[in-house]
Design an enzyme around this catalytic site. Structure first.
Site, PDB file in Angstrom:
ATOM      1  N   LYS A 272      -5.338  -2.124   0.113  1.00 14.31           N
ATOM      2  CA  LYS A 272      -5.438  -3.468   0.668  1.00 14.31           C
ATOM      3  C   LYS A 272      -6.900  -3.905   0.740  1.00 14.31           C
ATOM      4  CE  LYS A 272      -1.477  -2.967   3.827  1.00 14.31           C
ATOM      5  NZ  LYS A 272      -0.668  -4.112   3.368  1.00 14.31           N
ATOM      6  N   ARG A 346       9.633  -0.353   2.083  1.00 14.04           N
ATOM      7  CA  ARG A 346      11.001  -0.329   1.565  1.00 14.04           C
ATOM      8  C   ARG A 346      11.384   1.047   1.037  1.00 14.04           C
ATOM      9  NH1 ARG A 346       9.577  -5.093  -2.438  1.00 14.04           N
ATOM     10  NH2 ARG A 346       8.258  -5.470  -0.606  1.00 14.04           N
TER      11      ARG A 346
END
Length: 496
Positions: A272, A346
């Site tokens: 990130k 996920r």
């Protein structure tokens, strides 16, 4: 977490010996109005309380708090007027009472004893707002400042009435559950990592009689939890899977709860940007909310069979980290091509969802800080709710009723083909940026067993407040969606 001492009183407000007395105000087209429950206070001011407050600049708008000396007109030292905002023809909503009570509680830092008349409008909402607004997380400060208000009395017509006693107990328990989640979220990642998080969840569970199971990395490897192991492979602190179970009396329905527990998310190899990365300490907010909800379920003894499956991992870049291009074999055997290691939530969730479905639940509710696309679509305060159409709408409706504002979102069929992989059963992201929140929901749906009513609550924005406090919401972890989960469980207990 410190909760003020909360009691009921039916003593006349003018005779309450407290440091502060809280009254509600309403924003109206004709100027400030007084909320229900303030009649005795207004009478003590000879009917001039509206004019006094108006002269001090009070308008009754939401989040407004105005203090004035009681001036010997009753036994309280200070009058605290807290704004409810504009109200409809049916009067203030529960959420308006919660927010006004929270704003007042935040303004009472350092006060020993207070009383509130907002309980005359909505007792449960006034209690919840007070518990949530009085929250402070100061364990890492060398100077923690003034303590939150120590004691609050709620003015009611009958302090011994069963309905009032039960409302106080239930609302307090829900507020404390939210604050438990906030404590976990606000704990820094050097102290809250998979093993320590699992230990704290286990301690909380055992303290209220939950069944507890913890799988360490060796057990995860033996049982084939490829998603959790893959995401956690880059960290020196191995992953965990925690299972908590509440078996309520005469449980007619089975409910599975799943929460994402990424204790810190760098993005992994797909790292990130640096700015704002410190907020990724909150990437375990879904897990925190689920653990706190399980403690609440035991405290309130919901007549349900509820099992939480909580994956915990730290997503770090290193020489052992999983890579874009890897193919992971998930729990249950499906394979996933990793196109982006920052779509890690996920991957741990579908391992947990698959395991949860082996228990054959009637309902499955999963919550997670899953996608930045949720913030783009719905902002920082509105969770996105996806899943089985009917159950999704039910969850969203209950979320709105308790003030957490969940909004139903679709799972478009055309997005499934965008998750096709050239190597595996599916890829963990699409090849484009459109509908990212919805695509994540479609991905999760692939792992939900047939016949299970399910809902996914994306709390990427609502889980963490990076701006100033408002209403009953502090800066930092918010505890969303504990109140939604509690409302859904209560609704299933009542209606199936």
């Amino acid at each position: 977490m410190t909760t003020p001492k909360l009691t009921l009183t039916d003593t006349a407000v003018t005779k309450l010996a407290v440091d502060a007395l809280i009254v509600g105000t309403v924003q109206d087209g004709d100027g400030l109005q007084l909320a229900p429950g303030t009649e005795q206070v207004a009478a003590a001011f000879d009917g001039d309380l509206r004019q006094v407050l108006t002269s001090l600049g009070a308008t009754g708008k939401g989040d407004e708090v105005v203090k004035l000396p009681a001036g010997g007109k009753f036994r309280a030292s200070v009058l605290v007027a807290t704004g409810l905002g504009k109200v409809g023809t049916d009067g203030p909503t529960g959420e308006q009472v919660r927010r006004a009570s929270g704003a007042a509680a935040r303004a009472l830092t350092g006060v020993e004893r207070a009383a509130t008349t907002l309980s005359a409008v909505d007792l449960s909402a006034a209690v919840q707002g007070t518990v949530l607004g009085a929250y402070a997380f100061t364990g890492y400060k060398s100077n923690s400042g003034d303590a939150p208000v120590s004691e609050v009395e709620f003015v009611v017509d009958d302090a011994k009435a069963d309905a009032n006693v039960h409302a106080l107990k239930g609302a307090t328990a829900i507020g404390e559950a939210v604050n438990t989640a906030r404590d976990l979220i606000n704990t820094p990642p050097n102290d809250l990592y998979p093993a320590s998080f699992a230990e704290r969840a286990s301690e909380l569970g055992r303290s209220v009689g939950l069944e507890v199971e913890v799988l360490d990395d060796a057990a995860l490897r033996k049982q084939g939890f490829g998603g959790i192991l893959g995401v956690g492979s880059g960290s020196s602190r191995p992953p965990r899977l925690v299972r908590l179970r509440h078996k309520g009396p005469k449980a007619a329905k089975k409910v599975a709860l799943v929460g994402k527990g990424i204790t810190f998310d760098t993005g992994g190899i797909s790292i990130k940007p640096g700015p704002g990365m410190e907020e990724m300490t909150s990437d375990m907010s879904g897990a925190a909310s689920v653990v706190a909800t399980m403690v609440l379920a035991a405290r309130l003894n919901y007549p349900l069979d509820i099992t939480a499956t909580v994956p915990m991992a730290e997503n770090m870049p290193s020489g052992t980290a999983y890579r874009p291009g890897d193919v992971l074999t998930m729990y249950g055997g499906k394979t996933v091509e990793v196109l982006n290691t920052d779509a890690e939530g996920r991957l741990v969730l579908v391992d947990a969802i698959t395991r949860a479905c082996e228990d054959e639940p009637d309902y499955l509710i999963e919550t997670s800080t899953l996608t930045g696309a949720q913030v783009v679509a719905l902002g920082k305060r509105t969770p996105g709710v996806m899943g089985s159409d009917e159950f999704r709408d039910r969850v969203a409706r209950l979320s709105q009723a308790v003030g957490e504002g969940g909004w139903p979102m679709p799972l478009p069929e055309e997005l499934r083909s965008d998750l096709d992989s050239k190597l595996a059963d599916l890829a963990n992201i699409t090849g484009h940026r459109w509908g990212g929140m919805l695509a994540a929901g479609v991905f999760l749906r692939e792992f939900v067993a047939d016949g299970v009513e399910w809902a996914h609550i994306d709390i990427a924005g609502p889980a963490y407040n990076s701006s100033g406090p408002w209403g009953y919401t502090p800066k930092g972890g918010t505890g969303v969606p504990v109140r939604t989960l509690a409302a859904v469980l209560a609704d299933i207990a009542d209606h199936g």
